[in-house]
Scaffold this motif. Structure first.
Motif, mmCIF file in Angstrom:
data_model
loop_
_atom_site.group_PDB
_atom_site.id
_atom_site.type_symbol
_atom_site.label_atom_id
_atom_site.label_comp_id
_atom_site.label_asym_id
_atom_site.label_seq_id
_atom_site.Cartn_x
_atom_site.Cartn_y
_atom_site.Cartn_z
ATOM 1 N N ASN A 1 -5.076 2.366 -11.953
ATOM 2 C CA ASN A 1 -3.792 3.249 -12.094
ATOM 3 C C ASN A 1 -4.358 4.637 -12.327
ATOM 4 O O ASN A 1 -3.902 5.434 -12.082
ATOM 5 C CB ASN A 1 -2.822 2.656 -12.791
ATOM 6 C CG ASN A 1 -1.589 1.926 -12.363
ATOM 7 O OD1 ASN A 1 -1.314 2.158 -11.185
ATOM 8 N ND2 ASN A 1 -1.619 0.499 -12.705
ATOM 9 N N LYS A 2 -5.356 4.413 -13.190
ATOM 10 C CA LYS A 2 -5.997 5.738 -13.569
ATOM 11 C C LYS A 2 -6.586 6.405 -12.475
ATOM 12 O O LYS A 2 -6.557 7.790 -12.174
ATOM 13 C CB LYS A 2 -7.304 5.438 -14.802
ATOM 14 C CG LYS A 2 -7.757 6.734 -15.306
ATOM 15 C CD LYS A 2 -7.171 7.227 -16.361
ATOM 16 C CE LYS A 2 -7.088 8.786 -16.864
ATOM 17 N NZ LYS A 2 -8.087 9.453 -16.419
ATOM 18 N N GLN A 3 -7.220 5.666 -11.328
ATOM 19 C CA GLN A 3 -7.880 6.149 -10.208
ATOM 20 C C GLN A 3 -6.862 6.662 -9.282
ATOM 21 O O GLN A 3 -7.048 7.635 -8.513
ATOM 22 C CB GLN A 3 -8.814 5.244 -9.416
ATOM 23 C CG GLN A 3 -9.531 5.585 -8.511
ATOM 24 C CD GLN A 3 -10.686 6.495 -8.742
ATOM 25 O OE1 GLN A 3 -10.873 6.515 -9.907
ATOM 26 N NE2 GLN A 3 -10.861 7.665 -8.076
ATOM 27 N N HIS B 1 -4.464 11.263 -6.460
ATOM 28 C CA HIS B 1 -3.177 11.970 -6.396
ATOM 29 C C HIS B 1 -3.532 13.316 -6.753
ATOM 30 O O HIS B 1 -3.166 14.393 -5.996
ATOM 31 C CB HIS B 1 -2.008 11.517 -7.292
ATOM 32 C CG HIS B 1 -0.639 12.134 -7.186
ATOM 33 N ND1 HIS B 1 -0.387 13.138 -8.123
ATOM 34 C CD2 HIS B 1 0.070 12.451 -6.042
ATOM 35 C CE1 HIS B 1 0.803 13.697 -7.484
ATOM 36 N NE2 HIS B 1 1.071 13.184 -6.526
ATOM 37 N N PHE B 2 -4.258 13.636 -7.717
ATOM 38 C CA PHE B 2 -4.477 15.081 -8.261
ATOM 39 C C PHE B 2 -5.617 15.545 -7.202
ATOM 40 O O PHE B 2 -5.156 16.878 -6.798
ATOM 41 C CB PHE B 2 -5.139 15.054 -9.461
ATOM 42 C CG PHE B 2 -5.557 16.459 -9.990
ATOM 43 C CD1 PHE B 2 -4.443 17.202 -10.471
ATOM 44 C CD2 PHE B 2 -6.929 17.118 -9.860
ATOM 45 C CE1 PHE B 2 -4.637 18.544 -10.918
ATOM 46 C CE2 PHE B 2 -6.918 18.400 -10.335
ATOM 47 C CZ PHE B 2 -5.873 19.210 -10.850
ATOM 48 N N LEU C 1 -4.724 2.082 -3.038
ATOM 49 C CA LEU C 1 -4.818 1.556 -4.270
ATOM 50 C C LEU C 1 -3.404 1.188 -4.599
ATOM 51 O O LEU C 1 -3.420 -0.042 -5.247
ATOM 52 C CB LEU C 1 -5.219 2.756 -5.497
ATOM 53 C CG LEU C 1 -6.745 3.060 -5.503
ATOM 54 C CD1 LEU C 1 -6.909 4.501 -6.220
ATOM 55 C CD2 LEU C 1 -7.645 2.069 -5.881
ATOM 56 N N PHE C 2 -2.400 1.585 -4.241
ATOM 57 C CA PHE C 2 -1.357 1.031 -4.523
ATOM 58 C C PHE C 2 -0.818 -0.363 -3.838
ATOM 59 O O PHE C 2 -0.707 -1.289 -4.775
ATOM 60 C CB PHE C 2 -0.052 1.891 -3.733
ATOM 61 C CG PHE C 2 0.727 2.991 -4.774
ATOM 62 C CD1 PHE C 2 -0.084 4.154 -4.825
ATOM 63 C CD2 PHE C 2 1.909 2.885 -5.127
ATOM 64 C CE1 PHE C 2 0.232 5.353 -5.615
ATOM 65 C CE2 PHE C 2 2.339 3.810 -6.309
ATOM 66 C CZ PHE C 2 1.746 5.075 -6.354
ATOM 67 N N HIS C 3 -1.257 -0.215 -2.869
ATOM 68 C CA HIS C 3 -1.170 -1.629 -1.986
ATOM 69 C C HIS C 3 -2.125 -2.683 -2.486
ATOM 70 O O HIS C 3 -1.460 -3.842 -2.740
ATOM 71 C CB HIS C 3 -1.607 -1.642 -0.422
ATOM 72 C CG HIS C 3 -0.447 -0.523 0.372
ATOM 73 N ND1 HIS C 3 1.006 -0.468 -0.016
ATOM 74 C CD2 HIS C 3 -0.764 0.530 0.992
ATOM 75 C CE1 HIS C 3 1.512 0.527 0.722
ATOM 76 N NE2 HIS C 3 0.619 1.076 1.434
ATOM 77 N N ARG D 1 -2.207 -7.703 -5.457
ATOM 78 C CA ARG D 1 -3.215 -8.670 -6.564
ATOM 79 C C ARG D 1 -2.089 -9.106 -7.700
ATOM 80 O O ARG D 1 -2.428 -9.619 -8.476
ATOM 81 C CB ARG D 1 -4.084 -7.840 -7.011
ATOM 82 C CG ARG D 1 -5.053 -7.591 -6.051
ATOM 83 C CD ARG D 1 -5.824 -8.618 -5.187
ATOM 84 N NE ARG D 1 -6.635 -9.343 -6.312
ATOM 85 C CZ ARG D 1 -7.203 -10.711 -6.037
ATOM 86 N NH1 ARG D 1 -6.874 -11.340 -5.078
ATOM 87 N NH2 ARG D 1 -7.637 -11.317 -7.230
ATOM 88 N N GLY D 2 -0.708 -8.882 -7.464
ATOM 89 C CA GLY D 2 0.273 -8.943 -8.604
ATOM 90 C C GLY D 2 0.134 -8.047 -9.767
ATOM 91 O O GLY D 2 0.864 -8.359 -10.907
ATOM 92 N N GLY D 3 -0.318 -6.690 -9.592
ATOM 93 C CA GLY D 3 -0.236 -5.790 -10.615
ATOM 94 C C GLY D 3 0.957 -4.905 -10.299
ATOM 95 O O GLY D 3 1.898 -5.101 -9.245
ATOM 96 N N HIS D 4 0.984 -3.690 -10.993
ATOM 97 C CA HIS D 4 1.999 -2.625 -10.613
ATOM 98 C C HIS D 4 1.332 -1.311 -10.553
ATOM 99 O O HIS D 4 1.057 -0.758 -11.497
ATOM 100 C CB HIS D 4 3.122 -2.798 -11.774
ATOM 101 C CG HIS D 4 4.292 -1.770 -11.464
ATOM 102 N ND1 HIS D 4 5.300 -1.483 -12.468
ATOM 103 C CD2 HIS D 4 4.685 -1.183 -10.352
ATOM 104 C CE1 HIS D 4 6.104 -0.698 -11.777
ATOM 105 N NE2 HIS D 4 5.837 -0.595 -10.799
ATOM 106 N N ALA D 5 1.493 -0.907 -9.112
ATOM 107 C CA ALA D 5 0.966 0.337 -9.064
ATOM 108 C C ALA D 5 1.853 1.535 -9.527
ATOM 109 O O ALA D 5 3.202 1.524 -9.323
ATOM 110 C CB ALA D 5 0.652 0.669 -7.330
ATOM 111 N N ILE D 6 1.360 2.401 -10.331
ATOM 112 C CA ILE D 6 2.121 3.399 -10.918
ATOM 113 C C ILE D 6 2.262 4.724 -10.264
ATOM 114 O O ILE D 6 1.000 5.342 -10.040
ATOM 115 C CB ILE D 6 1.929 3.671 -12.628
ATOM 116 C CG1 ILE D 6 1.913 2.062 -13.257
ATOM 117 C CG2 ILE D 6 2.857 4.606 -13.298
ATOM 118 C CD1 ILE D 6 3.376 1.457 -13.349
ATOM 119 N N VAL D 7 3.339 5.357 -10.018
ATOM 120 C CA VAL D 7 3.473 6.680 -9.472
ATOM 121 C C VAL D 7 3.011 7.781 -10.665
ATOM 122 O O VAL D 7 3.916 7.690 -11.624
ATOM 123 C CB VAL D 7 4.818 7.010 -8.925
ATOM 124 C CG1 VAL D 7 4.828 8.560 -8.529
ATOM 125 C CG2 VAL D 7 5.126 6.190 -7.731
#
Ligand code: FEO
Length: 169
Positions: A10-12, A17-18, A56-58, A63-69
Motif C-alpha cells: 500500500n505504501k508502494q 500514485h505520487f 498493485l491494487f488488483h 490476494r485477500g488484502g485491501h488496496a487503499i486509495v
C-alpha cells in the motif's frame, strides 16, 4: 495476505500514485512552456504510473488484502528548465527502484515468495525506466542547454513517445 507485506504494498501504491501526479505536473509545465513533445511524453508517462499503481491494487485485493486509495499530495508545479525536469525524474526513479528493492527484501524476510515473484515485473520495469531517463539526461547534457537545441530535443521526445507506443502495440 501477510499484513507487513500488505502495508508495504500500500505504501508502494502511494509512491506510484505520487509519480503519476508528479509527471502530470511536469507535463503541464512543459506544455505551458511550449515543449509539446516533452509534454506529450510526460502525459503518457503519468498514465503509465497510474497503470503501475492499478496493478498493485488488483494484486493486493486478489490476494485477500485491501488496496487503499492514497491521499493526494501536490507535487512541485514549477521547474527551472526542461533539464531540471528530467534530472528530477531520474532522481525520482532511482528512489523508486530503491523502494522496490526494499519491498523484495521484505518479501524474502517474510517468506512471501508469491509477492516476491509478482514484484519481479517492477524490478525489470525500474531497470528500463532508469535506463530511459539516464539516456534522455545524457542527450540533454550533450546539447548543453542551448534554446534552439532544446526545441530539437523536444521534437525527439515526440518521436520517442511514438516509438514506445508502437512497441507496445
Ligand atoms: Fe512506476 Fe516510473 O516507475
Amino acid at each position: 495476505m501477510n499484513k507487513k507485506v500488505e502495508k508495504a504494498l500500500n505504501k508502494q501504491i502511494e509512491l506510484e500514485h505520487f509519480s503519476s501526479q508528479l509527471y502530470l505536473a511536469m507535463a503541464s509545465w512543459a506544455e505551458k512552456k511550449g515543449y509539446n513533445g516533452s509534454a506529450n511524453f510526460l502525459y503518457a508517462h503519468s498514465e503509465e504510473e497510474r497503470g503501475h499503481m492499478l496493478k498493485l491494487f488488483h494484486y493486493i485485493n486478489d490476494r485477500g488484502g485491501h488496496a487503499i486509495v492514497p491521499k493526494v499530495d501536490q507535487p512541485v508545479l514549477d521547474y527551472k528548465s526542461i533539464q531540471d525536469v528530467f534530472k528530477e525524474i531520474y532522481e525520482h526513479e532511482k528512489m523508486i527502484s530503491k523502494e522496490i528493492n526494499n519491498l523484495v527484501g521484505l518479501c524474502y524476510d517474510e517468506r512471501d515468495f508469491t509477492t516476491q515473484s509478482f514484484l519481479q515485473w517492477y524490478v525489470t520495469e525500474q531497470i528500463e525506466e532508469e535506463n530511459l531517463f539516464s539516456n534522455i539526461l545524457d542527450k540533454l547534457n550533450l546539447l548543453g542547454g542551448d534554446k534552439a537545441k532544446m526545441y530539437m530535443f523536444d521534437s525527439e521526445m515526440e518521436k520517442l513517445l511514438s516509438a514506445q507506443q508502437e512497441a507496445e502495440g
